[in-house]
Design an enzyme around this catalytic site. Structure first.
Site, PDB file in Angstrom:
ATOM      1  N   ASP A 112      -0.365  -5.579   8.269  1.00 11.91           N
ATOM      2  CA  ASP A 112      -0.093  -6.261   7.007  1.00 11.91           C
ATOM      3  C   ASP A 112      -0.847  -5.592   5.869  1.00 11.91           C
ATOM      4  OD1 ASP A 112       0.779  -9.161   5.720  1.00 11.91           O
ATOM      5  OD2 ASP A 112      -1.107  -8.423   4.888  1.00 11.91           O
ATOM      6  N   TYR A 122      -3.367  -3.519  -2.579  1.00 10.73           N
ATOM      7  CA  TYR A 122      -4.491  -3.069  -1.754  1.00 10.73           C
ATOM      8  C   TYR A 122      -4.795  -1.597  -1.986  1.00 10.73           C
ATOM      9  CZ  TYR A 122      -3.585  -7.359   0.983  1.00 10.73           C
ATOM     10  OH  TYR A 122      -3.362  -8.652   1.399  1.00 10.73           O
ATOM     11  N   LYS A 158       3.728  -6.267   0.250  1.00 13.64           N
ATOM     12  CA  LYS A 158       3.940  -7.316  -0.746  1.00 13.64           C
ATOM     13  C   LYS A 158       4.091  -6.700  -2.133  1.00 13.64           C
ATOM     14  CE  LYS A 158       0.473  -9.805   1.939  1.00 13.64           C
ATOM     15  NZ  LYS A 158      -0.241  -8.606   2.428  1.00 13.64           N
ATOM     16  N   HIS A 193       3.783 -11.610  -3.592  1.00 12.73           N
ATOM     17  CA  HIS A 193       2.352 -11.807  -3.324  1.00 12.73           C
ATOM     18  C   HIS A 193       1.815 -13.122  -3.899  1.00 12.73           C
ATOM     19  CE1 HIS A 193      -1.343  -9.141  -2.302  1.00 12.73           C
ATOM     20  NE2 HIS A 193      -1.583 -10.397  -2.023  1.00 12.73           N
TER      21      HIS A 193
END
Length: 271
Positions: free
Chosen positions: A44, A49, A74, A107
């Protein structure tokens, strides 16, 4: 790895590797390779990120056939909107060097933007570029708003969930509407490791507090994605299929709820 059947018929592993706050580079690539060696099949990540390139490298170097893996990413808040979401998805695929995603999530439920983004996810799903679509951090009223215009309803709602934030009403709503719940920050970023109740239950089973929490999730039909880059932690987080918590122990853990968040409140997003 055990799986659950999502509302659209595809199977998703009940345990995955989360990579939040893991930077691009060798550490992340190694963590993915070690996790897949141990039997993890779900990874994930998210655009925000900033590590999708290394996730893709780890996937390729793992030696596991792509069709045996379940990869989630996401779309970030700044890219919510129909055309922007389509472009953001293309960029995520480009970074990971993948042809498709198994799961793509919105998200955060940014008001006034997530319904247009959802139309983009529906198109990507209908075009065969995503096997399943879902949301993250959506509360009941966000899902009700989505329901008014959605052609396809989310199959996953990934939310902050741990023993001090059990979100029972939201879970009940999702269950009633065939939406599987997935927990991010299931270990409360380590904030529960010194809890006496959890320590006592862990000692009784000869397990760690982390293992007890993850087991509690699984027994509540919650999908979990604990984050770690340390090989011994990655292995420990997977060793949760050889014991079972009693109903009394689960009730003790439920009673720890304080509606306490370590992440943002989805109804007060300022980013």
């Amino acid at each position: 790895m055990k799986t659950v059947k999502l509302a659209n018929g595809i199977h998703m592993p009940v345990l995955g590797l989360g990579v939040f706050k893991v930077e691009e580079g060798a550490e992340l690539v190694s963590a993915i390779k070690e996790a897949t060696r141990l039997g993890y099949r779900s990874i994930d990540t998210a655009a925000i990120y900033g590590n999708e390139t290394s996730v893709g490298q780890g996937i390729r170097e793992s030696g596991i056939p792509r069709e045996d893996l379940f990869i989630t990413s996401k779309v970030w808040n700044a890219d919510l909107g129909y055309e922007a979401t389509l472009a953001a998805f293309d960029e995520s695929l480009r970074k990971m060097e993948l042809d498709y995603l198994d799961l793509y999530l919105i998200h955060w439920p940014v008001e006034g933007k997530y319904t247009d983004a959802w139309r983009a996810l529906e198109k990507l799903h209908q075009d065969g570029r995503i096997r399943a679509i879902g949301v993250s951090n959506f509360q009941i009223h966000h899902l009700e708003t989505l329901k008014k215009t959605a052609i396809i309803m989310p199959v996953i709602n990934q939310i902050e969930l741990h023993p001090q934030l059990t979100q029972k009403d939201l879970i009940a709503y999702c269950t009633k509407n065939n939406i599987h719940v997935e927990a991010w920050s299931p270990l409360m970023q380590g904030g529960l490791f010194n809890n006496p109740t959890l320590q006592e239950i862990a000692a009784h089973h000869g397990k760690s507090v982390a293992q007890v929490i993850l087991r509690w999730d699984l027994q509540n039909d919650i999908i979990v994605i604990p984050k770690s880059t340390k090989p011994h932690r990655i292995a420990e987080n997977m060793a949760i299929f050889d014991f079972e918590l009693s109903d009394e122990e689960c009730a003790q853990i439920d009673a720890l709820n304080q509606n306490l968040r370590v992440g943002p409140d989805p109804d007060n997003i300022d980013f």
